[in-house]
Design a protein around this motif. Structure first.
Motif, mmCIF file in Angstrom:
data_model
loop_
_atom_site.group_PDB
_atom_site.id
_atom_site.type_symbol
_atom_site.label_atom_id
_atom_site.label_comp_id
_atom_site.label_asym_id
_atom_site.label_seq_id
_atom_site.Cartn_x
_atom_site.Cartn_y
_atom_site.Cartn_z
ATOM 1 N N PHE A 184 4.343 -12.544 -4.798
ATOM 2 C CA PHE A 184 4.491 -13.988 -5.054
ATOM 3 C C PHE A 184 3.438 -15.066 -5.794
ATOM 4 N N TRP A 189 6.155 -12.471 2.779
ATOM 5 C CA TRP A 189 5.117 -11.843 1.998
ATOM 6 C C TRP A 189 4.426 -11.764 2.799
ATOM 7 N N ASP A 225 2.592 -9.589 -1.717
ATOM 8 C CA ASP A 225 1.701 -10.901 -2.035
ATOM 9 C C ASP A 225 1.728 -10.317 -3.392
#
Length: 263
Positions: free
Chosen positions: A160, A152, A157
Motif C-alpha cells: 500500500f 492493510w 503495508d
C-alpha cells in the motif's frame, strides 16, 4: 366457523404449499445442473421445503436478471472493441492444429494470443508482496489491482505504501477487492478511508448493499488475484493481501504469485 375447521383449512393450505414446492423443485432444480449438485439441492428442498427453497433461490438459482445481462454484454462489447485491430496471433505461420486452437480461444474469450515472458514464481509470502511493491514503484502510467481478500496490516503495508508513492508520481491506481472476502478481517471498516487518503480509486467487488437495493448471491465471489502495471507487467496467482496467518495463530497459508511481462 369452528376452530376445528380453521385448523383443517390451515392444514390443507400447508399440505398444498408443501407439495407445490416439492413439485417445483423436481421440475426446475435439475435443469442444466450437475447430478451431484441437483441431488444435494433436491434433498434439501424435499426434506426441509420451507428452508431449502429460500436457500436455493438465494444461492442456487441460475437465473440472472436483466441488469446483469446488460452489464455483461457491455463488458463483452468493450473487450471486443479493445482488441478489434489485433490479429489472432503474431506469428507468420503456424501448424493448422495450433492455429485452430488459437482461433477457438479467440472466439470463446475474445482475447488474441500474444508473446509474453514468465519471470518466475514468487513462493515466499513477504517477498511476493515486496516484489509487487517494487514493480509498482516502477509504474509510469497505471496500476490496476484486483484482489479477493484485502487487509492493510503490517505484512501488506509495503504494497500500500507503494500505491501511495505511485499516486504521488501521478500514476493512476485502481483497486478492486471483495466485500465478503474482506469484511471479517481487522481494519476493514477503515480500509476504504485509508485507500481514499492515499488517493486510490477503489471499489468493492460484488457488494451486498441491501440498503441501496443492490443484492448479489453471497456464494458467488470474485476470487481473482491480479496486479497489472502499465499493461506490460503483471502478477497473477493465489496470494491475498493479508498477513500469512489470516486470523489464525497456528496455521499459515502457502500462496504463490507468477510474474509475467508482455502486452
Amino acid at each position: 366457523m369452528s376452530p376445528f375447521l380453521d385448523l383443517s383449512a390451515w392444514q390443507m393450505a400447508f399440505f398444498v404449499l408443501d407439495y407445490a414446492i416439492k413439485i417445483f423443485a423436481i421440475g426446475f432444480v435439475p435443469e442444466g445442473r450437475r447430478p451431484s449438485s441437483s441431488t444435494a439441492w433436491l434433498l434439501a428442498i424435499l426434506l426441509l421445503p420451507f428452508i431449502g427453497l429460500p436457500l436455493f433461490l438465494l444461492m442456487g438459482s441460475p437465473q440472472i436478471n436483466r441488469r446483469r445481462h446488460r452489464i455483461q454484454q457491455e463488458a463483452n462489447d468493450a473487450i471486443d472493441d479493445a482488441h478489434k485491430d489485433v490479429t489472432d496471433h503474431p506469428f507468420e505461420e503456424l501448424e493448422a492444429e495450433v492455429e485452430s486452437i488459437i482461433k477457438l480461444n479467440r472466439h470463446l474469450t475474445g482475447f488474441p494470443a500474444v508473446i509474453g515472458h514468465n519471470l518466475g514464481i514468487h513462493a515466499d509470502y513477504r517477498k511476493s508482496i515486496q516484489a509487487m511493491a517494487d514493480a509498482i514503484d516502477q509504474a509510469q502510467r497505471y496500476v490496476y489491482v484486483e484482489i479477493y481478500i484485502t487487509s492493510w496490516d503490517e505484512t501488506t503495508d509495503p504494497f500500500f505504501q507503494a500505491l501511495a508513492r505511485a499516486r504521488q508520481r501521478g500514476v493512476e491506481v485502481k483497486f478492486l477487492f471483495d466485500q465478503i472476502g474482506s469484511f471479517k478481517y481487522k481494519g476493514y471498516r477503515t480500509l476504504g478511508k485509508r485507500l481514499s487518503e492515499i488517493d486510490v480509486d477503489w471499489r468493492l467487488m460484488l457488494p451486498l448493499q441491501i440498503h441501496k437495493a443492490r443484492f448479489r448471491r453471497p456464494d458467488l465471489r470474485n476470487h481473482r488475484k491480479l496486479v497489472v502495471i502499465d499493461g506490460e507487467r503483471g502478477f497473477i496467482g493465489s496470494l491475498n493481501l493479508i498477513k500469512r496467518e489470516y486470523k489464525t495463530t497456528d496455521r499459515y497459508w502457502i500462496d504463490y504469485m507468477v510474474e509475467l511481462t508482455g502486452p
